[in-house]
Design a protein around this motif. Structure first.
Motif, PDB file in Angstrom:
ATOM      1  N   MET A   1       0.727  -1.415   0.154  1.00 43.12           N
ATOM      2  CA  MET A   1       0.337  -0.269   0.552  1.00 43.12           C
ATOM      3  C   MET A   1       0.963   1.040   0.317  1.00 43.12           C
ATOM      4  O   MET A   1       1.552   1.638   1.036  1.00 43.12           O
ATOM      5  CB  MET A   1      -1.072   0.315   1.423  1.00 43.12           C
ATOM      6  CG  MET A   1      -1.445   1.506   1.040  1.00 43.12           C
ATOM      7  SD  MET A   1      -3.404   1.322   2.788  1.00 43.12           S
ATOM      8  CE  MET A   1      -2.121   1.016   4.289  1.00 43.12           C
ATOM      9  N   MET A   2       0.674   2.179  -0.899  1.00 45.86           N
ATOM     10  CA  MET A   2       1.625   3.085  -0.961  1.00 45.86           C
ATOM     11  C   MET A   2       0.705   4.327  -0.266  1.00 45.86           C
ATOM     12  O   MET A   2      -0.532   4.541  -1.188  1.00 45.86           O
ATOM     13  CB  MET A   2       2.079   3.385  -2.370  1.00 45.86           C
ATOM     14  CG  MET A   2       2.987   2.409  -2.684  1.00 45.86           C
ATOM     15  SD  MET A   2       3.347   2.054  -4.531  1.00 45.86           S
ATOM     16  CE  MET A   2       4.825   3.579  -4.467  1.00 45.86           C
ATOM     17  N   GLY A  20       5.917  10.443   1.634  1.00 42.77           N
ATOM     18  CA  GLY A  20       5.094   9.375   1.460  1.00 42.77           C
ATOM     19  C   GLY A  20       5.409   8.130   1.742  1.00 42.77           C
ATOM     20  O   GLY A  20       6.539   8.106   1.947  1.00 42.77           O
ATOM     21  N   ALA A  21       4.528   7.181   2.213  1.00 40.34           N
ATOM     22  CA  ALA A  21       4.708   6.303   2.354  1.00 40.34           C
ATOM     23  C   ALA A  21       4.647   4.559   2.219  1.00 40.34           C
ATOM     24  O   ALA A  21       3.497   4.545   1.120  1.00 40.34           O
ATOM     25  CB  ALA A  21       4.979   5.919   5.212  1.00 40.34           C
ATOM     26  N   THR A  22       5.091   3.313   2.078  1.00 37.64           N
ATOM     27  CA  THR A  22       5.485   2.001   1.801  1.00 37.64           C
ATOM     28  C   THR A  22       5.072   1.293   2.366  1.00 37.64           C
ATOM     29  O   THR A  22       6.061   0.972   2.839  1.00 37.64           O
ATOM     30  CB  THR A  22       5.743   2.224   0.361  1.00 37.64           C
ATOM     31  OG1 THR A  22       5.760   3.423  -0.508  1.00 37.64           O
ATOM     32  CG2 THR A  22       5.488   1.008  -0.131  1.00 37.64           C
ATOM     33  N   TYR A  23       4.059   0.903   2.528  1.00 43.00           N
ATOM     34  CA  TYR A  23       3.859  -0.106   3.551  1.00 43.00           C
ATOM     35  C   TYR A  23       3.572  -2.344   2.876  1.00 43.00           C
ATOM     36  O   TYR A  23       2.815  -1.495   1.599  1.00 43.00           O
ATOM     37  CB  TYR A  23       2.980  -0.481   4.243  1.00 43.00           C
ATOM     38  CG  TYR A  23       2.485   1.323   5.271  1.00 43.00           C
ATOM     39  CD1 TYR A  23       3.317   0.897   6.078  1.00 43.00           C
ATOM     40  CD2 TYR A  23       1.865   2.754   4.587  1.00 43.00           C
ATOM     41  CE1 TYR A  23       2.780   1.911   7.142  1.00 43.00           C
ATOM     42  CE2 TYR A  23       1.911   3.344   5.345  1.00 43.00           C
ATOM     43  CZ  TYR A  23       2.669   3.537   6.844  1.00 43.00           C
ATOM     44  OH  TYR A  23       2.539   4.196   7.301  1.00 43.00           O
ATOM     45  N   VAL A  24       4.204  -2.114   3.252  1.00 42.84           N
ATOM     46  CA  VAL A  24       4.111  -3.984   3.394  1.00 42.84           C
ATOM     47  C   VAL A  24       2.959  -4.329   4.302  1.00 42.84           C
ATOM     48  O   VAL A  24       2.577  -4.196   5.874  1.00 42.84           O
ATOM     49  CB  VAL A  24       5.036  -5.261   3.077  1.00 42.84           C
ATOM     50  CG1 VAL A  24       4.589  -6.813   2.895  1.00 42.84           C
ATOM     51  CG2 VAL A  24       6.074  -4.290   1.798  1.00 42.84           C
ATOM     52  N   THR A  58      -5.239   3.075  -0.516  1.00 41.60           N
ATOM     53  CA  THR A  58      -3.943   3.485  -2.266  1.00 41.60           C
ATOM     54  C   THR A  58      -3.824   4.046  -2.274  1.00 41.60           C
ATOM     55  O   THR A  58      -4.579   4.543  -3.416  1.00 41.60           O
ATOM     56  CB  THR A  58      -3.739   1.337  -2.673  1.00 41.60           C
ATOM     57  OG1 THR A  58      -3.639   0.564  -1.194  1.00 41.60           O
ATOM     58  CG2 THR A  58      -2.408   1.444  -3.396  1.00 41.60           C
ATOM     59  N   TYR A  59      -2.851   5.127  -2.779  1.00 45.07           N
ATOM     60  CA  TYR A  59      -2.306   5.527  -4.133  1.00 45.07           C
ATOM     61  C   TYR A  59      -3.067   7.206  -3.307  1.00 45.07           C
ATOM     62  O   TYR A  59      -3.836   7.543  -4.978  1.00 45.07           O
ATOM     63  CB  TYR A  59      -2.282   5.313  -5.077  1.00 45.07           C
ATOM     64  CG  TYR A  59      -1.644   3.895  -5.588  1.00 45.07           C
ATOM     65  CD1 TYR A  59      -0.126   4.786  -6.121  1.00 45.07           C
ATOM     66  CD2 TYR A  59      -1.836   2.811  -5.823  1.00 45.07           C
ATOM     67  CE1 TYR A  59       0.751   3.812  -6.064  1.00 45.07           C
ATOM     68  CE2 TYR A  59      -0.816   2.304  -6.711  1.00 45.07           C
ATOM     69  CZ  TYR A  59       0.579   2.832  -6.678  1.00 45.07           C
ATOM     70  OH  TYR A  59       1.439   1.359  -6.727  1.00 45.07           O
ATOM     71  N   THR A  75       1.489   4.761  11.332  1.00 45.77           N
ATOM     72  CA  THR A  75       1.201   3.452  10.890  1.00 45.77           C
ATOM     73  C   THR A  75       0.516   2.417  11.609  1.00 45.77           C
ATOM     74  O   THR A  75      -0.407   1.757  11.492  1.00 45.77           O
ATOM     75  CB  THR A  75       2.586   2.857  11.131  1.00 45.77           C
ATOM     76  OG1 THR A  75       3.535   3.562  10.516  1.00 45.77           O
ATOM     77  CG2 THR A  75       2.619   1.382  10.717  1.00 45.77           C
ATOM     78  N   GLU A 111       7.366  -0.602   6.930  1.00 46.47           N
ATOM     79  CA  GLU A 111       7.721   0.473   5.998  1.00 46.47           C
ATOM     80  C   GLU A 111       9.155   0.210   5.436  1.00 46.47           C
ATOM     81  O   GLU A 111       9.226  -0.097   4.329  1.00 46.47           O
ATOM     82  CB  GLU A 111       8.493   1.581   7.009  1.00 46.47           C
ATOM     83  CG  GLU A 111       6.664   2.318   6.536  1.00 46.47           C
ATOM     84  CD  GLU A 111       6.653   3.580   7.110  1.00 46.47           C
ATOM     85  OE1 GLU A 111       7.160   4.748   6.120  1.00 46.47           O
ATOM     86  OE2 GLU A 111       6.441   4.055   8.342  1.00 46.47           O
ATOM     87  N   SER A 112       9.258  -1.143   6.691  1.00 43.98           N
ATOM     88  CA  SER A 112      11.162  -1.948   5.864  1.00 43.98           C
ATOM     89  C   SER A 112      11.153  -2.810   7.227  1.00 43.98           C
ATOM     90  O   SER A 112      10.237  -2.930   8.354  1.00 43.98           O
ATOM     91  CB  SER A 112      11.905  -0.527   6.373  1.00 43.98           C
ATOM     92  OG  SER A 112      12.493  -0.395   7.758  1.00 43.98           O
TER      93      SER A 112
END
Length: 123
Positions: A1-2, A20-24, A58-59, A75, A111-112
């Motif tokens: 999800m971005m 921005g953040a990108t999540y698994v 998302t987006y 988060t 996030e990481s």
């Protein structure tokens, strides 16, 4: 999800600015036992429902999301939102097993490899 968002409050330092953040996104479903088929939930149904609950996030710039007006979208808060949405879908019978047979849901947003948060709730 971005996603994009900003976090209000000095505690968030530079994250107060739009970023921005990108999540698994991982969802874990818990039960005391497996069902007659040997599963906790139908994994295909679970994937479909997870995609559905993430679709409007998302987006997106979460600062502009009507459901999140005034919410600090950490988060942890996002993990809770996803878990609550999945719980609603479990109660609607959309996971291939009655919610009454499930004990809980845990959602983790990563996030990481060193930064993630989880939220767990009962059903």
């Amino acid at each position: 999800m971005m996603i994009a968002h900003s976090l209000r409050g000095e505690v968030f330092g530079p994250a107060q600015q739009l970023h921005g953040a990108t999540y698994v996104v991982d969802a874990t479903f818990r039960a005391t036992d497996v069902d007659a088929a040997g599963i906790v939930v139908d994994i295909g149904c679970a994937m479909d429902q997870l995609k559905a609950v993430l679709a409007d996030l998302t987006y997106r710039n979460l600062d502009d999301h009507a459901e999140l007006t005034g919410v600090i979208t950490t988060t942890e808060v996002l993990a809770k939102l996803v878990a609550d949405r999945l719980a609603d879908r479990a109660h609607a019978g959309l996971l291939g097993r009655p919610a009454a047979e499930l004990d809980g849901i845990e959602v983790t947003l990563r996030e990481s490899h060193i930064a993630w948060a989880s939220y767990e709730r009962g059903l």
